[in-house]
Design an enzyme around this catalytic site. Structure first.
Site, mmCIF file in Angstrom:
data_model
loop_
_atom_site.group_PDB
_atom_site.id
_atom_site.type_symbol
_atom_site.label_atom_id
_atom_site.label_comp_id
_atom_site.label_asym_id
_atom_site.label_seq_id
_atom_site.Cartn_x
_atom_site.Cartn_y
_atom_site.Cartn_z
ATOM 1 N N HIS A 47 0.863 -1.200 0.000
ATOM 2 C CA HIS A 47 0.000 0.000 0.000
ATOM 3 C C HIS A 47 0.893 1.241 0.000
ATOM 4 O O HIS A 47 1.803 1.375 0.817
ATOM 5 C CB HIS A 47 -0.946 0.009 1.205
ATOM 6 C CG HIS A 47 -2.034 1.026 1.038
ATOM 7 N ND1 HIS A 47 -3.228 0.754 0.406
ATOM 8 C CD2 HIS A 47 -2.067 2.331 1.383
ATOM 9 C CE1 HIS A 47 -3.960 1.853 0.386
ATOM 10 N NE2 HIS A 47 -3.297 2.815 0.972
ATOM 11 N N ALA A 48 0.617 2.169 -0.911
ATOM 12 C CA ALA A 48 1.511 3.325 -1.098
ATOM 13 C C ALA A 48 1.620 4.170 0.162
ATOM 14 O O ALA A 48 0.663 4.284 0.932
ATOM 15 C CB ALA A 48 0.983 4.189 -2.245
ATOM 16 N N HIS A 80 -0.384 11.786 -5.751
ATOM 17 C CA HIS A 80 -0.869 11.818 -4.368
ATOM 18 C C HIS A 80 0.297 11.666 -3.397
ATOM 19 O O HIS A 80 0.473 12.462 -2.475
ATOM 20 C CB HIS A 80 -1.893 10.691 -4.160
ATOM 21 C CG HIS A 80 -2.394 10.632 -2.757
ATOM 22 N ND1 HIS A 80 -3.506 11.307 -2.334
ATOM 23 C CD2 HIS A 80 -1.899 9.985 -1.674
ATOM 24 C CE1 HIS A 80 -3.690 11.082 -1.046
ATOM 25 N NE2 HIS A 80 -2.725 10.282 -0.619
ATOM 26 N N GLU A 81 1.151 10.670 -3.658
ATOM 27 C CA GLU A 81 2.293 10.426 -2.753
ATOM 28 C C GLU A 81 3.306 11.556 -2.833
ATOM 29 O O GLU A 81 3.847 11.996 -1.815
ATOM 30 C CB GLU A 81 2.972 9.096 -3.105
ATOM 31 C CG GLU A 81 2.081 7.872 -2.947
ATOM 32 C CD GLU A 81 1.401 7.805 -1.594
ATOM 33 O OE1 GLU A 81 0.243 7.383 -1.543
ATOM 34 O OE2 GLU A 81 2.010 8.230 -0.587
ATOM 35 N N HIS A 136 2.493 14.387 -0.618
ATOM 36 C CA HIS A 136 2.941 14.244 0.775
ATOM 37 C C HIS A 136 4.405 14.688 0.904
ATOM 38 O O HIS A 136 4.762 15.408 1.842
ATOM 39 C CB HIS A 136 2.819 12.782 1.221
ATOM 40 C CG HIS A 136 1.417 12.331 1.500
ATOM 41 N ND1 HIS A 136 0.532 13.010 2.303
ATOM 42 C CD2 HIS A 136 0.739 11.230 1.082
ATOM 43 C CE1 HIS A 136 -0.616 12.360 2.378
ATOM 44 N NE2 HIS A 136 -0.519 11.281 1.642
ATOM 45 N N GLU A 171 -3.558 15.072 2.645
ATOM 46 C CA GLU A 171 -4.074 14.165 1.595
ATOM 47 C C GLU A 171 -4.474 14.923 0.336
ATOM 48 O O GLU A 171 -4.641 14.313 -0.718
ATOM 49 C CB GLU A 171 -5.277 13.397 2.131
ATOM 50 C CG GLU A 171 -4.990 12.534 3.348
ATOM 51 C CD GLU A 171 -3.820 11.590 3.151
ATOM 52 O OE1 GLU A 171 -3.116 11.295 4.129
ATOM 53 O OE2 GLU A 171 -3.570 11.166 2.001
ATOM 54 N N HIS A 187 -6.491 0.437 5.612
ATOM 55 C CA HIS A 187 -6.438 1.422 6.683
ATOM 56 C C HIS A 187 -6.954 0.886 8.018
ATOM 57 O O HIS A 187 -6.630 1.450 9.072
ATOM 58 C CB HIS A 187 -7.221 2.658 6.267
ATOM 59 C CG HIS A 187 -6.648 3.317 5.056
ATOM 60 N ND1 HIS A 187 -6.701 2.725 3.803
ATOM 61 C CD2 HIS A 187 -5.983 4.468 4.890
ATOM 62 C CE1 HIS A 187 -6.089 3.507 2.930
ATOM 63 N NE2 HIS A 187 -5.634 4.563 3.554
ATOM 64 N N TYR A 208 -9.516 11.554 4.080
ATOM 65 C CA TYR A 208 -9.686 11.498 2.631
ATOM 66 C C TYR A 208 -11.008 12.138 2.225
ATOM 67 O O TYR A 208 -11.100 12.769 1.178
ATOM 68 C CB TYR A 208 -9.628 10.048 2.144
ATOM 69 C CG TYR A 208 -8.316 9.367 2.472
ATOM 70 C CD1 TYR A 208 -8.250 8.401 3.469
ATOM 71 C CD2 TYR A 208 -7.151 9.714 1.811
ATOM 72 C CE1 TYR A 208 -7.044 7.785 3.787
ATOM 73 C CE2 TYR A 208 -5.938 9.106 2.128
ATOM 74 C CZ TYR A 208 -5.895 8.149 3.119
ATOM 75 O OH TYR A 208 -4.700 7.538 3.442
HETATM 76 O O1 LIG Z 1 -4.470 5.310 1.115
HETATM 77 C C1 LIG Z 1 -4.295 6.062 0.180
HETATM 78 C C2 LIG Z 1 -2.889 6.472 -0.235
HETATM 79 C C3 LIG Z 1 -1.884 6.150 0.883
HETATM 80 C C4 LIG Z 1 -1.452 7.403 1.707
HETATM 81 O O2 LIG Z 1 -0.617 8.210 0.906
HETATM 82 O O3 LIG Z 1 -2.581 8.165 2.079
HETATM 83 C C5 LIG Z 1 -0.665 6.954 2.988
HETATM 84 C C6 LIG Z 1 -1.462 5.986 3.863
HETATM 85 C C7 LIG Z 1 -0.628 5.632 5.057
HETATM 86 C C8 LIG Z 1 -0.785 6.337 6.261
HETATM 87 C C9 LIG Z 1 0.004 6.011 7.378
HETATM 88 C C10 LIG Z 1 0.953 4.976 7.286
HETATM 89 C C11 LIG Z 1 1.100 4.293 6.075
HETATM 90 C C12 LIG Z 1 0.322 4.613 4.963
HETATM 91 N N1 LIG Z 1 -0.400 8.165 3.779
HETATM 92 C C13 LIG Z 1 0.856 8.668 3.841
HETATM 93 O O4 LIG Z 1 1.823 8.173 3.298
HETATM 94 C C14 LIG Z 1 0.972 9.911 4.645
HETATM 95 C C15 LIG Z 1 2.075 10.754 4.480
HETATM 96 C C16 LIG Z 1 2.182 11.925 5.221
HETATM 97 C C17 LIG Z 1 1.201 12.265 6.161
HETATM 98 C C18 LIG Z 1 0.112 11.409 6.343
HETATM 99 C C19 LIG Z 1 -0.001 10.236 5.596
HETATM 100 N N2 LIG Z 1 -5.335 6.561 -0.570
HETATM 101 C C20 LIG Z 1 -6.715 6.240 -0.205
HETATM 102 C C21 LIG Z 1 -7.776 7.013 -1.017
HETATM 103 C C22 LIG Z 1 -7.271 8.052 -1.928
HETATM 104 C C23 LIG Z 1 -7.154 9.365 -1.642
HETATM 105 N N3 LIG Z 1 -6.676 10.044 -2.748
HETATM 106 C C24 LIG Z 1 -6.467 9.167 -3.746
HETATM 107 C C25 LIG Z 1 -5.993 9.336 -5.018
HETATM 108 C C26 LIG Z 1 -5.837 8.226 -5.837
HETATM 109 C C27 LIG Z 1 -6.157 6.936 -5.353
HETATM 110 C C28 LIG Z 1 -6.646 6.752 -4.045
HETATM 111 C C29 LIG Z 1 -6.798 7.877 -3.267
HETATM 112 C C30 LIG Z 1 -6.975 4.740 -0.486
HETATM 113 O O5 LIG Z 1 -6.178 4.137 -1.190
HETATM 114 O O6 LIG Z 1 -7.998 4.257 0.030
HETATM 115 ZN ZN LIG Z 2 -2.131 10.089 1.337
#
Ligand SMILES: O=C(CCC(O)(O)[C@H](Cc1ccccc1)NC(=O)c1ccccc1)N[C@@H](Cc1c[nH]c2ccccc12)C(=O)O
Ligand SMILES: [Zn+2]
Length: 561
Positions: free
Chosen positions: A288-289, A318-319, A322, A346, A448, A458
């Site tokens: 998971h990204a 998206h990444e 961050h 996000e 999540h 989100y």
């Molecule tokens: O989960 C993610 C992307 C992963 C993340 O970049 O949000 C990642 C999740 C994570 C949080 C904590 C630990 C490990 C993974 N969040 C981060 O990397 C992150 C970085 C800095 C601050 C807060 C979170 N997207 C969501 C939904 C989503 C929102 N925008 C999108 C755009 C395209 C595709 C999906 C999504 C999903 O896949 O359900």
């Molecule tokens: Zn994110």
């Protein structure tokens, strides 16, 4: 943490769990000292008070009983390992992990029974296996947050938005956008009925959950080839990316170039050296990204099992969003190295992706050829965006409605799955393709939940990213309809965004919001403005459809199968 996520072994888990207990000791000591030595809440300087507040709110590290904290970290790492190791073997004999195998299958197959097998088996090898772990986890994490002064975990999570009306504001936004979702749902349901046959659909109006081209029915853009109303060149540029031999690296370079075109910060050397942008062979990783900050002003990384698809190109942005935020606030005091609120973090990458996704931008980067600017192309494009952004809203809303009810004790372990499907049926208008029971634990099939990552962020992001988009388009002197705006190369837009990202969490998010959009509130109007032409078109398309919407209750799934 990085080592465990990029090389999941017992050895790395032990190191990670011990390390997090060690770090917790230090955070607890600093919080104790801050509280013991200063009556900081009474200080006049709000900037200082804010720093003290962040120092004394240390999350689960507040857990008094160290062995319980150890157990909590262990349970979390076990759930993450079950999720990341999930493999499904199909009756065809092939076995697949979630990425890229099952994701590709769900996105491309139109075989009702194959889709159902993938949907059911993924839940068997993930959620079903972590149900007991999750109920133990809930007890432990609630104790940790109670030790930290919160009534439960949900209260701690909501406190990040620093607003008494946060829950009400979120509900108001969801209600405001409900009619738009209903129109899209009716349109998609009618099309899917014509593909799979009416008899496959319950009379209650729900759509079976496994038909959306996505494991969680959370974004429906994989259905575009079925749903695109006008026969024009598809805005899904995945074929063009493959034709042009796009690689994961190229996708990250495209995104990096967009940020630089706005005058924002380019990725540092360490990013290109240490990131894991493709699924490695021969070791188990958490696919998971995610984006990582090593808090040394130099080392920032993305971990992503990138597939060469348009969907993943969006996720790359998206990444990178961050990482851009990390770079912008890296010189702030550590306590302020966070988003103005979690939704801001996000939204950054997604705002740029709104420009990247436009046909005119895709043409600029040679991923689309003969773009015509006419009404039909417009509808095709806006539908593709709605399948991503509007389809997502009820899912983004219900994930933490479920978790808040679990943390508060309102939903006991004996009702985890029942409550989950109540919300899924009521808010998303989808239904399980086969019977579900309390032996299942379907929330656990979504990253999540085992990763204990909050999700309302989100939903917030999908609202505010359109407010930001509208403001940045104005700064970029983009006239014309909001959905055609591309801020590419606008230094003015870049500056407006950068100035706010640099604040980190040093100011309340309403202040940051006002600096970008001129108002202090979350507002669904820009979403409605962006999709206005599509909404009118959908209403007209659905005018013959006598049954818009669905019953609140879940229907009985078909027997047999
Ligand atoms: O989960 C993610 C992307 C992963 C993340 O970049 O949000 C990642 C999740 C994570 C949080 C904590 C630990 C490990 C993974 N969040 C981060 O990397 C992150 C970085 C800095 C601050 C807060 C979170 N997207 C969501 C939904 C989503 C929102 N925008 C999108 C755009 C395209 C595709 C999906 C999504 C999903 O896949 O359900
Ligand atoms: Zn994110």
């Amino acid at each position: 943490m990085w080592n465990f996520n990029t090389n999941i072994t017992e050895h790395n888990r032990q190191i990670m769990v011990n390390k997090s207990v060690e770090v917790a000791q230090i955070e607890k000591e600093w919080a104790r000292r801050a509280n013991a030595r200063f009556d900081w809440e009474k200080l006049k300087d709000s900037y200082i008070v804010r720093q003290f507040k962040k120092i004394t709110h240390i999350g689960i590290a507040a857990m008094k009983d160290e062995s319980k904290l150890q157990r909590l970290n262990h349970v979390m790492s076990e759930m993450e390992e079950i999720y990341s190791g999930g493999k499904v073997c199909l009756s065809t004999g092939d076995c697949h992990a979630l990425e890229p195998g099952l994701t590709r299958l769900l996105a491309t197959s139109r075989d009702y029974d194959l889709l159902q097998e993938v949907w059911v088996k993924w839940r068997e090898v993930t959620g079903k296996k972590m149900k007991n772990l999750y109920s133990e986890f809930v007890e432990l994490i609630n104790e940790a947050h109670r030790d930290g002064g919160y009534s439960d975990t949900a209260a701690a999570w909501k406190s990040k938005y620093e607003s008494e009306t946060f829950e009400q504001d979120i509900e108001d936004l969801f209600i405001q956008l409900g009619p738009l979702y209903k129109q899209l749902h009716a349109f998609v349901r009618r099309k899917l009925m014509s593909v799979y046959g009416k008899d496959k659909f319950p009379t209650s109006g729900h759509i079976p959950a496994h038909l959306f081209g996505n494991m969680w029915s959370q974004q429906w853009n994989s259905l575009l080839d079925l749903l695109q109303p006008y026969d024009k060149e598809s805005v899904d540029v995945t074929p063009a990316m493959k034709e042009q031999n796009y690689t994961a690296l190229k996708m990250f370079q495209v995104s990096d170039e967009f940020f630089q075109s706005l005058g924002m910060l380019k990725m540092p050397k360490a990013f290109w050296e240490h990131s894991m942008i493709e699924k490695p062979k021969g070791r188990q990783v958490q696919c998971h990204a995610s984006a990582w900050n090593f808090y040394n002003k130099k080392d920032f990384r993305v971990k992503q099992c990138t597939d060469v698809t348009m969907s993943d190109l969006i996720t790359v942005h998206h990444e990178m969003g961050h990482i851009e935020y990390y770079l912008m606030y890296k010189d702030k005091p550590i306590v302020f190295q966070n988003g103005a609120n979690p939704g801001f973090h996000e939204a950054v990458g997604d705002v740029l992706a709104l420009s990247v996704s436009t046909p005119k931008h895709l043409q600029k980067i040679n991923l689309l050829k003969n773009v015509v600017d006419d009404k039909e192309s417009d509808i095709n494009f806006m539908l593709s965006m709605a399948l991503d952004k509007i389809a997502f809203l009820p899912f983004g809303y219900l994930m933490d409605q479920w978790r808040w009810s679990v943390f508060s004790g309102e939903t006991p372990p004996s009702q985890y799955n029942e409550k989950w499907w109540q919300l899924r049926c009521k808010y998303q208008g989808i239904s399980p393709p086969v019977m579900r029971s309390e032996d299942d634990f379907d929330p656990g099939a979504k990253y999540h939940i085992p990763a204990n990552t909050p999700y309302i962020r989100y939903f917030v992001s999908f609202i505010i990213q359109f407010q930001f988009h509208k403001a940045l388009c104005k700064a970029a002197n983009q006239t014309g309809p909001l959905h055609t705006c591309d801020i590419y190369r606008s230094k003015e837009a870049g500056k407006l965004l950068s100035d706010v990202l640099k604040l980190g969490s040093s100011k309340p998010w309403e202040y940051a919001m006002e600096k970008i959009v001129g108002s202090r509130k979350m507002d669904a109007a820009p979403v409605m403005e962006y999709f206005k032409p599509l909404i009118d078109w959908l209403v007209e398309q659905n005018s013959q459809d006598e049954s818009i919407g669905w019953e609140d209750e879940c229907p009985m799934p078909p027997t047999g199968h």
